[in-house]
Motif scaffolding. Structure first.
Motif, short mmCIF file in Angstrom:
data_model
loop_
_atom_site.label_atom_id
_atom_site.label_comp_id
_atom_site.label_asym_id
_atom_site.label_seq_id
_atom_site.Cartn_x
_atom_site.Cartn_y
_atom_site.Cartn_z
N THR A 167 39.11 9.62 -1.11
CA THR A 167 39.87 10.78 -1.58
C THR A 167 39.05 11.65 -2.53
O THR A 167 39.49 12.75 -2.88
CB THR A 167 41.16 10.33 -2.28
OG1 THR A 167 40.85 9.34 -3.26
CG2 THR A 167 42.16 9.77 -1.27
N SER A 168 37.88 11.19 -2.94
CA SER A 168 36.99 12.00 -3.78
C SER A 168 36.16 12.93 -2.91
O SER A 168 35.46 12.50 -1.98
CB SER A 168 36.06 11.08 -4.58
OG SER A 168 34.95 11.81 -5.08
N ILE A 169 36.21 14.22 -3.22
CA ILE A 169 35.42 15.20 -2.47
C ILE A 169 33.93 14.90 -2.61
O ILE A 169 33.15 15.11 -1.67
CB ILE A 169 35.76 16.63 -2.94
CG1 ILE A 169 35.20 17.69 -1.98
CG2 ILE A 169 35.29 16.87 -4.36
CD1 ILE A 169 35.68 19.10 -2.32
N ASN A 170 33.51 14.38 -3.75
CA ASN A 170 32.09 14.10 -3.97
C ASN A 170 31.63 12.88 -3.17
O ASN A 170 30.48 12.83 -2.72
CB ASN A 170 31.83 13.92 -5.46
CG ASN A 170 31.95 15.22 -6.22
OD1 ASN A 170 31.59 16.28 -5.73
ND2 ASN A 170 32.50 15.14 -7.42
N VAL A 171 32.49 11.91 -3.01
CA VAL A 171 32.15 10.77 -2.15
C VAL A 171 32.04 11.24 -0.70
O VAL A 171 31.12 10.85 0.03
CB VAL A 171 33.21 9.66 -2.29
CG1 VAL A 171 32.99 8.57 -1.26
CG2 VAL A 171 33.18 9.08 -3.70
N ARG A 172 32.97 12.10 -0.28
CA ARG A 172 32.93 12.58 1.10
C ARG A 172 31.69 13.43 1.40
O ARG A 172 31.20 13.45 2.53
CB ARG A 172 34.21 13.34 1.43
CG ARG A 172 35.37 12.40 1.75
CD ARG A 172 36.63 13.14 2.12
NE ARG A 172 37.32 13.58 0.93
CZ ARG A 172 37.91 14.77 0.79
NH1 ARG A 172 37.84 15.67 1.76
NH2 ARG A 172 38.54 15.09 -0.33
N LYS A 173 31.16 14.11 0.39
CA LYS A 173 29.88 14.81 0.58
C LYS A 173 28.81 13.84 1.08
O LYS A 173 28.08 14.11 2.04
CB LYS A 173 29.38 15.39 -0.74
CG LYS A 173 30.04 16.63 -1.27
CD LYS A 173 29.32 17.00 -2.57
CE LYS A 173 30.03 18.05 -3.36
NZ LYS A 173 29.34 18.32 -4.65
N VAL A 174 28.70 12.72 0.39
CA VAL A 174 27.65 11.74 0.71
C VAL A 174 27.90 11.09 2.06
O VAL A 174 26.97 10.93 2.87
CB VAL A 174 27.56 10.69 -0.42
CG1 VAL A 174 26.58 9.59 -0.05
CG2 VAL A 174 27.15 11.36 -1.73
N LEU A 175 29.14 10.74 2.33
CA LEU A 175 29.46 10.10 3.61
C LEU A 175 29.20 11.05 4.78
O LEU A 175 28.68 10.63 5.82
CB LEU A 175 30.92 9.64 3.60
CG LEU A 175 31.28 8.59 2.55
CD1 LEU A 175 32.78 8.31 2.57
CD2 LEU A 175 30.50 7.30 2.76
N TRP A 176 29.54 12.30 4.62
CA TRP A 176 29.28 13.29 5.66
C TRP A 176 27.78 13.40 5.91
O TRP A 176 27.33 13.39 7.08
CB TRP A 176 29.89 14.63 5.26
CG TRP A 176 29.79 15.73 6.28
CD1 TRP A 176 29.04 15.74 7.43
CD2 TRP A 176 30.47 16.99 6.25
NE1 TRP A 176 29.20 16.93 8.10
CE2 TRP A 176 30.07 17.71 7.40
CE3 TRP A 176 31.36 17.57 5.34
CZ2 TRP A 176 30.55 18.99 7.66
CZ3 TRP A 176 31.82 18.85 5.62
CH2 TRP A 176 31.43 19.55 6.76
N ALA A 177 27.00 13.50 4.85
CA ALA A 177 25.55 13.59 5.02
C ALA A 177 24.99 12.37 5.74
O ALA A 177 24.15 12.49 6.65
CB ALA A 177 24.88 13.77 3.66
N LEU A 178 25.44 11.20 5.36
CA LEU A 178 24.96 9.97 6.01
C LEU A 178 25.34 9.96 7.49
O LEU A 178 24.54 9.52 8.34
CB LEU A 178 25.53 8.75 5.29
CG LEU A 178 24.94 8.48 3.90
CD1 LEU A 178 25.77 7.42 3.18
CD2 LEU A 178 23.48 8.04 4.01
#
Length: 207
Positions: A9-20
């Motif tokens: 639910t953290s937008i900042n975590v999703r940044k990293v997951l999307w990049a990976l």
């Protein structure tokens, strides 16, 4: 194998997951962050004394925090997701930093009040002020995207697009009246959600 510590639910975590996902990297994710797991526990603070998600731990590599720094690290070490041409590189990093320093701060009160229904965020004047500041920043992004480039730094998808698209997602999914009409932003949002990883990390039920 990379470990990613943080709630989705953290937008900042999703940044990293999307990049990976864009990089085709394997990773394991662990829930950290309230209300799932308190990042003030000593185990987490030893990794990030700021008690913020995400944290990434790479086997035989560094432990890193701050989502945009992690994005740059991934792009640099994988030789992908950042333009090589200096001008385009500068533009990508410019918008990556702008997302964190200019676009994000104004929305905080409105998102807590209108999307997350966080107790205590019910001051109508502060909600209106938050929306007004947010709208002004989104108008800046609209003007840039109206120039017709498919991505924020030109012809190539970059980590800046990941950060901006997630912010745009938050704009469209947060309910409030009289939302500004931003056709270029809307078209950009559609392009980003057409990407497999974009669709995965910008779901309709997650702000």
């Amino acid at each position: 194998m990379m470990r990613v510590l943080g709630r989705i639910t953290s937008i900042n975590v999703r940044k990293v997951l999307w990049a990976l996902d864009e990089l085709g990297e394997s990773y394991e994710r662990e829930d950290w962050g309230m209300p799932l797991r308190n990042p003030h526990e000593p185990e987490f603070l030893a990794l990030n004394p700021n008690a913020q998600v995400p944290v990434v731990i790479e086997e035989d590599g560094p432990t890193l925090w701050e989502s945009n720094a992690i994005l740059i690290y991934l792009a640099q070490t994988r030789k992908a997701l950042l333009p090589l041409e200096p001008h385009a590189l500068g533009q990508s990093l410019q918008w990556l930093i702008w997302q964190a320093t200019e676009l994000n701060p104004p929305w905080m009160y409105a998102v807590h009040a209108l999307a997350r229904k966080t107790p205590g965020y019910d001051d109508q004047a502060k909600i209106a002020e938050s929306i007004a500041g947010w709208t002004r920043r989104m108008a800046i992004l609209e003007g840039e995207l109206a120039q017709g480039r498919p991505f924020i730094a030109g012809e190539s998808f970059s980590i800046a697009d990941i950060a901006l698209a997630l912010s745009v997602h938050r704009w469209f999914i947060t309910p409030f009246a009289d939302k500004a009409d931003l056709p270029s932003v809307a078209a950009y949002y559609d392009r980003m959600r057409a990407r497999e990883a974009g669709a995965r990390w910008m779901p309709d039920d997650t702000v």
